[in-house]
Design a protein around this motif. Structure first.
Motif, PDB file in Angstrom:
ATOM      1  N   PRO A   1      24.297  34.590 -22.759  1.00  0.00           N
ATOM      2  CA  PRO A   1      25.564  35.415 -22.913  1.00  0.00           C
ATOM      3  C   PRO A   1      25.692  36.620 -22.503  1.00  0.00           C
ATOM      4  CG  PRO A   1      24.722  34.405 -24.957  1.00  0.00           C
ATOM      5  CD  PRO A   1      23.761  34.313 -23.926  1.00  0.00           C
ATOM      6  N   LYS A   2      24.832  37.573 -22.632  1.00  0.00           N
ATOM      7  CA  LYS A   2      24.685  38.867 -22.329  1.00  0.00           C
ATOM      8  C   LYS A   2      25.043  39.009 -20.691  1.00  0.00           C
ATOM      9  CE  LYS A   2      24.232  43.217 -22.763  1.00  0.00           C
ATOM     10  NZ  LYS A   2      25.526  43.873 -22.118  1.00  0.00           N
ATOM     11  N   LYS A   3      24.358  38.007 -19.872  1.00  0.00           N
ATOM     12  CA  LYS A   3      24.536  37.930 -18.519  1.00  0.00           C
ATOM     13  C   LYS A   3      25.954  37.523 -18.212  1.00  0.00           C
ATOM     14  CE  LYS A   3      19.886  36.701 -17.171  1.00  0.00           C
ATOM     15  NZ  LYS A   3      19.013  35.594 -16.422  1.00  0.00           N
ATOM     16  N   ALA A   4      26.446  36.844 -18.930  1.00  0.00           N
ATOM     17  CA  ALA A   4      28.064  36.633 -18.850  1.00  0.00           C
ATOM     18  C   ALA A   4      28.924  37.969 -19.090  1.00  0.00           C
ATOM     19  CB  ALA A   4      28.555  35.436 -19.559  1.00  0.00           C
ATOM     20  N   GLU A   5      28.527  38.598 -19.897  1.00  0.00           N
ATOM     21  CA  GLU A   5      29.371  39.788 -20.411  1.00  0.00           C
ATOM     22  C   GLU A   5      29.156  40.887 -19.054  1.00  0.00           C
ATOM     23  OE1 GLU A   5      30.374  41.725 -24.139  1.00  0.00           O
ATOM     24  OE2 GLU A   5      28.584  40.169 -24.717  1.00  0.00           O
ATOM     25  N   ASP A   6      27.835  40.950 -18.538  1.00  0.00           N
ATOM     26  CA  ASP A   6      27.442  41.623 -17.609  1.00  0.00           C
ATOM     27  C   ASP A   6      28.123  41.400 -16.364  1.00  0.00           C
ATOM     28  OD1 ASP A   6      25.700  43.125 -19.163  1.00  0.00           O
ATOM     29  OD2 ASP A   6      23.957  42.106 -18.359  1.00  0.00           O
ATOM     30  N   TYR A  36      37.145  35.460 -19.838  1.00  0.00           N
ATOM     31  CA  TYR A  36      36.522  35.772 -20.999  1.00  0.00           C
ATOM     32  C   TYR A  36      36.151  34.535 -21.972  1.00  0.00           C
ATOM     33  CZ  TYR A  36      37.993  40.497 -19.382  1.00  0.00           C
ATOM     34  OH  TYR A  36      38.173  41.451 -18.485  1.00  0.00           O
ATOM     35  N   THR A  37      37.092  33.693 -21.882  1.00  0.00           N
ATOM     36  CA  THR A  37      36.992  32.607 -23.037  1.00  0.00           C
ATOM     37  C   THR A  37      35.457  31.918 -22.452  1.00  0.00           C
ATOM     38  OG1 THR A  37      39.337  32.217 -23.078  1.00  0.00           O
ATOM     39  CG2 THR A  37      37.795  30.619 -23.447  1.00  0.00           C
ATOM     40  N   ALA A  38      35.234  31.955 -21.317  1.00  0.00           N
ATOM     41  CA  ALA A  38      33.757  31.115 -21.042  1.00  0.00           C
ATOM     42  C   ALA A  38      32.749  32.093 -21.621  1.00  0.00           C
ATOM     43  CB  ALA A  38      33.635  31.194 -19.470  1.00  0.00           C
ATOM     44  N   ALA A  39      32.816  33.264 -21.643  1.00  0.00           N
ATOM     45  CA  ALA A  39      31.806  34.351 -22.055  1.00  0.00           C
ATOM     46  C   ALA A  39      31.894  34.191 -23.793  1.00  0.00           C
ATOM     47  CB  ALA A  39      32.146  35.760 -21.539  1.00  0.00           C
ATOM     48  N   ILE A  40      32.947  34.203 -24.246  1.00  0.00           N
ATOM     49  CA  ILE A  40      32.753  33.708 -25.566  1.00  0.00           C
ATOM     50  C   ILE A  40      32.338  32.519 -26.166  1.00  0.00           C
ATOM     51  CG2 ILE A  40      34.459  33.140 -27.674  1.00  0.00           C
ATOM     52  CD1 ILE A  40      36.689  35.067 -26.414  1.00  0.00           C
ATOM     53  N   GLY A  41      32.630  31.365 -25.379  1.00  0.00           N
ATOM     54  CA  GLY A  41      31.632  30.302 -25.243  1.00  0.00           C
ATOM     55  C   GLY A  41      30.410  30.196 -25.133  1.00  0.00           C
ATOM     56  N   ALA A  42      29.863  31.129 -24.335  1.00  0.00           N
ATOM     57  CA  ALA A  42      28.328  31.327 -24.116  1.00  0.00           C
ATOM     58  C   ALA A  42      27.905  31.831 -25.486  1.00  0.00           C
ATOM     59  CB  ALA A  42      28.234  32.174 -22.593  1.00  0.00           C
ATOM     60  N   TRP A  43      28.513  32.731 -25.930  1.00  0.00           N
ATOM     61  CA  TRP A  43      28.035  33.370 -27.134  1.00  0.00           C
ATOM     62  C   TRP A  43      27.980  32.307 -28.490  1.00  0.00           C
ATOM     63  CZ3 TRP A  43      24.849  37.286 -27.740  1.00  0.00           C
ATOM     64  CH2 TRP A  43      24.987  38.477 -26.889  1.00  0.00           C
ATOM     65  N   GLY A  44      29.123  31.603 -28.363  1.00  0.00           N
ATOM     66  CA  GLY A  44      29.027  30.503 -29.466  1.00  0.00           C
ATOM     67  C   GLY A  44      27.809  29.612 -29.282  1.00  0.00           C
ATOM     68  N   ARG A  45      27.421  29.321 -27.936  1.00  0.00           N
ATOM     69  CA  ARG A  45      26.297  28.347 -27.840  1.00  0.00           C
ATOM     70  C   ARG A  45      24.823  29.007 -27.860  1.00  0.00           C
ATOM     71  NH1 ARG A  45      30.075  26.871 -23.982  1.00  0.00           N
ATOM     72  NH2 ARG A  45      28.826  28.254 -22.354  1.00  0.00           N
ATOM     73  N   SER A  46      24.869  30.034 -28.129  1.00  0.00           N
ATOM     74  CA  SER A  46      23.664  31.018 -28.246  1.00  0.00           C
ATOM     75  C   SER A  46      22.904  31.046 -29.585  1.00  0.00           C
ATOM     76  CB  SER A  46      23.925  32.400 -27.688  1.00  0.00           C
ATOM     77  OG  SER A  46      24.346  33.062 -28.876  1.00  0.00           O
ATOM     78  N   ARG A  47      21.716  31.573 -29.571  1.00  0.00           N
ATOM     79  CA  ARG A  47      21.008  31.283 -30.843  1.00  0.00           C
ATOM     80  C   ARG A  47      21.126  32.608 -31.561  1.00  0.00           C
ATOM     81  NH1 ARG A  47      15.638  28.276 -28.503  1.00  0.00           N
ATOM     82  NH2 ARG A  47      16.693  26.293 -28.363  1.00  0.00           N
TER      83      ARG A  47
END
Length: 117
Positions: A1-6, A36-47
């Motif tokens: 998720p951090k990579k998506a934000e970067d 941005y929604t994809a990045a939010i989704g990545a955080w949601g799927r993270s641990r």
């Protein structure tokens, strides 16, 4: 998720550079609400136990960007809000972190009602 934000940060920088060069309308790197929604989704799927806070931060950023620009391509959609709520629901942290995620979910739900989506 951090990579998506970067990656989004890089896209934002490139878009700003395109705007300075007079190519803002033709820019191929302008982030949209889907980005941005994809990045939010990545955080949601993270641990990450703070995923709800990260998701909220991105949602707030998109809301602020939309309010300042009135750009419909950056306006959060109902799907965007739901992805934030999903990130809150997937919080596996301690009871304090889960409580914070629940508060975020309720606040986002209230924001959905207020924005009349």
């Amino acid at each position: 998720p951090k990579k998506a934000e970067d990656l989004i940060a890089t896209m934002e920088e490139m878009y700003e550079q395109d705007k300075k060069n007079g190519n803002g309308r033709k820019s191929q790197v302008k982030p949209s609400i889907r980005t941005y929604t994809a990045a939010i989704g990545a955080w949601g799927r993270s641990r990450d136990n703070m995923k709800a806070q990260h998701a909220l931060k991105i949602l707030k950023k998109t809301n602020d960007m939309y309010k300042s620009s009135n750009d419909e391509n950056i306006k959060p959609t109902l799907f965007t809000y739901n992805v934030v709520i999903d990130a809150c629901a997937m919080c596996n942290g301690n009871s304090e972190q889960q409580g914070a995620a629940l508060k975020i979910a309720f606040a986002v739900n209230k924001a959905i009602s207020a924005s009349k989506l």
